[in-house]
Structures are given as structure tokens and as C-alpha cells.
Design an enzyme around this catalytic site. Structure first.
Site, short mmCIF file in Angstrom:
data_model
loop_
_atom_site.label_atom_id
_atom_site.label_comp_id
_atom_site.label_asym_id
_atom_site.label_seq_id
_atom_site.Cartn_x
_atom_site.Cartn_y
_atom_site.Cartn_z
CB SER A 253 55.83 55.73 41.83
OG SER A 253 55.98 56.46 41.51
CE LYS A 254 54.74 50.49 35.94
NZ LYS A 254 53.78 50.11 36.18
NE ARG A 255 53.52 59.66 41.02
CZ ARG A 255 54.85 60.93 41.90
NH1 ARG A 255 55.16 61.38 41.22
NH2 ARG A 255 54.61 60.36 42.88
#
Ligand code: GLU
Length: 483
Positions: A253-255
Site C-alpha cells: 500500500s502507500k505506506r
């Protein structure tokens, strides 16, 4: 056997993500390996979230990565149109057929009623699903509701007590029981099909032989199988490829940093490096070698080497790949690839003012150091910006003997053509002054760049030329009283 035909069917609700790119790539690779065909179709039935800009961006990302296809959205073909919102009549006709054959029915339930049912099932600890309230509405009741202005959806009548089996080419045999699936909507009241319905109609009409897609769609497969069966369509083969996880084993994910292909492009990952890296996300080449050309990957790519376990996206590995691919470019090609990055730099005009020879020296200096093309910015500031002095560099300049080295260097610097001549000259200074090479390099590097580490000094001097080097040196000597 018929030629293999696969498809990539993105929803244009965002840019092309790494996961989508990997699905597209696996389809591309298997199509090429089998000398089959690839279709790219746009699944834009989510009217709220679909955007033309995303569609354009997705296509651009696929092309940038080096993929092409036989039929599809920007190309046309015998199954035109390739955008689902332009194929509504086909879905409506098949939905009608299902209603007529008794496999589907009109549903007049309101959002509130459905929500109430859902909550009740959750409360009882059951899987929320539609329990079939409108299944057996009499024609008279239907008529009445229609007259009251309720526009119905069309629901598929899920067969009772059936077991659906898929022999997934990656996951093996997977079994689903129809009991866990409630009657599901195939056409919404606005005449737009749902994903599970449109995907089947398109795959059939477009002659898709193999559906290769992300694992998250495995749970959709039984619904699709039911539709194949009800319409007496021959079902394709299925292959569900595993999730991509971040280094922490959580879903990517963006993390985990950049998730879209465009972001990687903007950072200066080479498309061929990303192509190679993505191919290895869940597929293992038969040999030890991992750096493989597009042709080598196509030759070796088969679904039986696609792993069932999740793939881990390791950014360090991608960086290593990118660096290897950059190292393999020749200097001219490196310069061409760097151009768009250099043009965006505030130092672009200074770079342009250099001659060809200096451009080449600069390219040679950074060639083995760049991890991504955008790293050129750091180097441009060292080559073309004013020095910014690190405290450690200032300390070096305060050491004994430094001013003698700088003075000697300035007094004897010869005219030169090539950085190698500077290299030889720097060596000679050490011999002449009877000091270690480091005692020559460090004071000069610190005075000329303000930094302790960086590109080879002889390249820096090669790019500056004699006059500018001496000017820089004089400025440092003045600043730190080293005259
Ligand atoms: N539009 C779907 C998606 O973007 C494609 C699913 C499929 O390949 O069947 O996830």
C-alpha cells in the site's frame, strides 16, 4: 487447440499500480510465450470513480513498460468497443435472456430494506447476503411496484446446493459452495452491469481462453461460473496470481512508498528494469540468472512457474536492478535517458552551457553511481552549483599542510584534455610533496565541493576545466584563509 487469448481489464479508477502492472505483464508474457493474443479492455462500470484521465494514464504506463497488445482500447479490433460503458446494450440483452430463462429476476428491494437484512444477518453471525425476497414476486406484484415508480435491479438466481470447482492453473483445485453466495445483482437499476456480469459477457464475446488476474478476484469466480453455466457458455481457464506484499509482509500500500508505475517512472526507474523486476514478482525463472531481457523472459515464461505464495516487493532489489540496467546503458543512451530529468533541474541552463566533451565526462562520472535517474540532481549540484560546506569538510580544511597542497595544485595544474591526465597529475602531487594520495584528494575535494565524498575528483575538474577549477579553488582559499 485454439490460440491462447488473454486480457488485461483495468478499472480506470486510479493510476496503474504495481499490482495491476504485474497482472498486465503476466498476461502479456503468457500471450507472447504462447504466440497468443492480448486484449486490453477498460472496465469503467463504476461511474463515480472511473475517469478518462486514469484510462489514458494506465495505457501510457503499459506502453512505457514495453507492452503492446493485439486488440484493445486505443487500438480497436474486431470486438470494438473496448470500454464497458459503450457495450451496455450487449449486457442488457444477455441480462434479459437470463430473466427469460428463469436464471435471473427483477428485484425491487430498496437500499433500506437491503441494509436491514444485512444487519440482521450480521447480528445472527451469518454471512450477509440477499435472501431472495423478490425471487418469486408474481407478475402482478412486479407490475404494481413498477407502477409505483420503483426501477428494479436484475439479480442472478444462485442455484441451491451446488458446488463449483475451478482447476486454477496457479492455485490448483478450488471449491466453492453456492450456499455462501446470495442472489447477486447483475444489472443495476440505472442499466449499468455489475463487474461480475460484464466481465463474463466480455470474456466470452472477446473469445478469451485464459483469465489471468489477481488473487483478490478468486472469490468472484464462483459468481462468474454460475453465469457461464446459466448462459451455456464455455468457461475459460483461470489463473489467479498471488498478492504482492511489502517488506513487512503486509499487503502493498502507500505506506510502502510509491505504488503507481508513473511514480517509478518519475523517479527514474528504467522501464526495462521495472519490467524485469515485475516479472519476478511471483514467477521464478528456470535458471539462476535474474537479470533477463524481455525476450529471455518471454521465452521462459510459463504459468507453472508462477508461485502460489505471495510475492514480496523488495525496493532494495528493485534499486539494485535499476542500477544494473543503468550501468548497461552506453554513455550516449544514458545522456538521452537523463535529459528529461536534467531539463527539470534548476541547473539545466548551466548544464546546457557545457560542451559535448564535458557532458561526456559528467556522464562517465555518474554512470556507476546512479540508482535512479533522478539522482542526477544531486550530482548536478556538485558539478554545477556552488559548494555547500559540510562541517567535516571545514575541519579538513583547517588541518595543517592543507594550504600547501592547494597552493601547489593551483600553481602547477597543467592544461589538459582528459580527466585521466588530472588523475595522473593528482598522483604526481603526492609523490612530489611526499604525502599520501588521501592527503592530496581530501583537501582538494573539500575545498572544491565542500563535501567529504562524491564523484571522482578528476571528473569534476575535467568538467570545470582549468580556469573554473582555479576560480573555485581561489574562492575556497579566500573563504577559509588558506592563501
Ligand atoms: N476490472 C477488474 C480490476 O481492475 C479486472 C478483474 C478481472 O481481471 O477480471 O480489478
Amino acid at each position: 487447440m485454439n490460440r491462447m487469448k488473454v486480457r488485461f481489464a483495468p478499472s480506470p479508477t486510479g493510476p496503474l499500480h504495481i499490482g495491476g502492472a504485474r497482472s498486465a505483464l503476466f498476461n502479456y508474457l503468457i500471450a507472447r510465450h504462447e504466440q497468443g493474443q492480448l486484449v486490453v479492455r477498460i472496465e469503467d462500470t463504476d461511474l463515480d470513480r472511473s475517469r478518462r484521465e486514469y484510462e489514458t494514464e494506465i495505457i501510457e504506463s503499459l506502453r512505457w513498460l514495453g507492452m503492446d497488445w493485439e486488440e484493445g482500447i486505443d487500438k480497436g479490433g474486431e470486438n470494438d468497443p473496448y470500454r464497458q460503458t459503450e457495450r451496455l446494450e450487449m449486457y442488457q440483452a444477455y441480462a434479459q435472456q437470463l430473466v427469460e430463462s428463469g436464471h435471473a429476476y427483477y428485484c425491487f428491494c430498496s437500499e433500506e430494506e437491503l441494509e436491514k437484512e444485512r444487519l440482521q444477518l450480521i447480528e445472527k453471525g451469518e454471512t450477509p447476503r440477499y435472501l431472495g425476497r423478490c425471487r418469486s414476486l408474481s407478475p402482478a406484484m412486479q407490475e404494481e411496484k413498477s407502477k409505483a415508480g420503483i426501477i428494479p435491479t436484475i439479480r442472478f438466481k444462485v442455484p441451491e446446493n451446488q458446488v463449483y470447482v475451478v482447476n486454477d492453473l496457479v492455485r490448483g483445485q478450488v471449491t466453492f459452495e453456492s450456499e455462501t453466495v446470495g442472489d447477486f445483482i447483475i444489472m443495476k437499476s440505472d442499466g449499468i452491469p455489475t463487474y461480475n456480469f460484464a466481465v463474463v459477457i466480455d470474456d466470452v464475446l472477446m473469445g478469451i481462453t485464459h483469465v489471468v488476474r489477481a488473487e483478490e478476484h478468486l472469490t468472484n469466480t464462483p459468481r462468474q461460473l454460475m453465469i457461464y453455466e446459466a448462459l451455456r457458455f464455455k468457461r475459460p481457464e483461470f489463473a489467479h496470481i498471488s498478492l504482492i506484499l511489502g517488506n513487512d509482509r503486509q499487503k502493498m500500500s502507500k505506506r510502502h512508498g510509491a505504488t503507481s508505475v508513473i511514480q517509478y517512472r518519475e523517479k527514474g526507474y528504467l522501464p526495462e528494469a521495472l519490467f524485469n523486476f515485475l516479472a519476478l514478482l511471483g514467477w521464478a525463472p528456470p535458471g539462476e540468472e535474474e537479470i533477463l531481457s524481455q525476450e529471455q523472459i518471454i521465452t521462459a515464461f510459463t504459468l507453472d512457474r508462477v508461485s502460489r505464495s505471495p510475492a514480496v516487493f523488495d525496493i532494495d532489489k528493485l534499486n539494485w536492478f535499476n542500477q544494473q540496467y543503468i550501468k548497461r546503458l552506453d554513455i550516449e543512451e544514458l545522456h538521452t535517458r537523463l535529459k528529461p530529468f536534467i531539463e527539470k533541474s534548476p541547473l539545466a541552463s548551466r548544464f546546457e552551457a557545457l560542451g559535448n566533451r564535458e557532458h561526456t565526462f559528467l556522464m562517465e562520472a555518474v554512470h556507476d553511481r546512479l540508482v535512479c535517474l533522478e539522482d542526477i540532481n544531486e550530482y548536478l549540484s556538485v558539478f554545477l552549483g556552488e559548494p555547500v560546506y559540510e562541517p567535516e569538510a571545514v575541519e579538513v580544511l583547517n588541518q595543517e599542510g592543507v594550504s600547501e597542497v592547494l597552493k601547489y595544485f593551483a600553481a602547477n595544474l597543467p592544461e589538459f584534455e582528459q580527466p585521466d591526465e588530472i588523475k595522473a597529475y593528482l598522483k604526481a602531487i603526492g609523490k612530489e610533496l611526499k604525502i599520501k594520495p588521501r592527503e592530496v584528494f581530501m583537501p582538494l575535494r573539500c575545498a572544491l565541493t565542500g563535501q567529504m565524498h562524491g564523484v571522482d575528483l578528476h571528473y569534476l575538474i575535467g568538467v570545470w576545466g582549468k580556469a573554473d577549477t582555479l576560480k573555485r579553488l581561489q574562492a575556497a582559499q579566500n573563504k577559509f584563509n588558506l592563501d
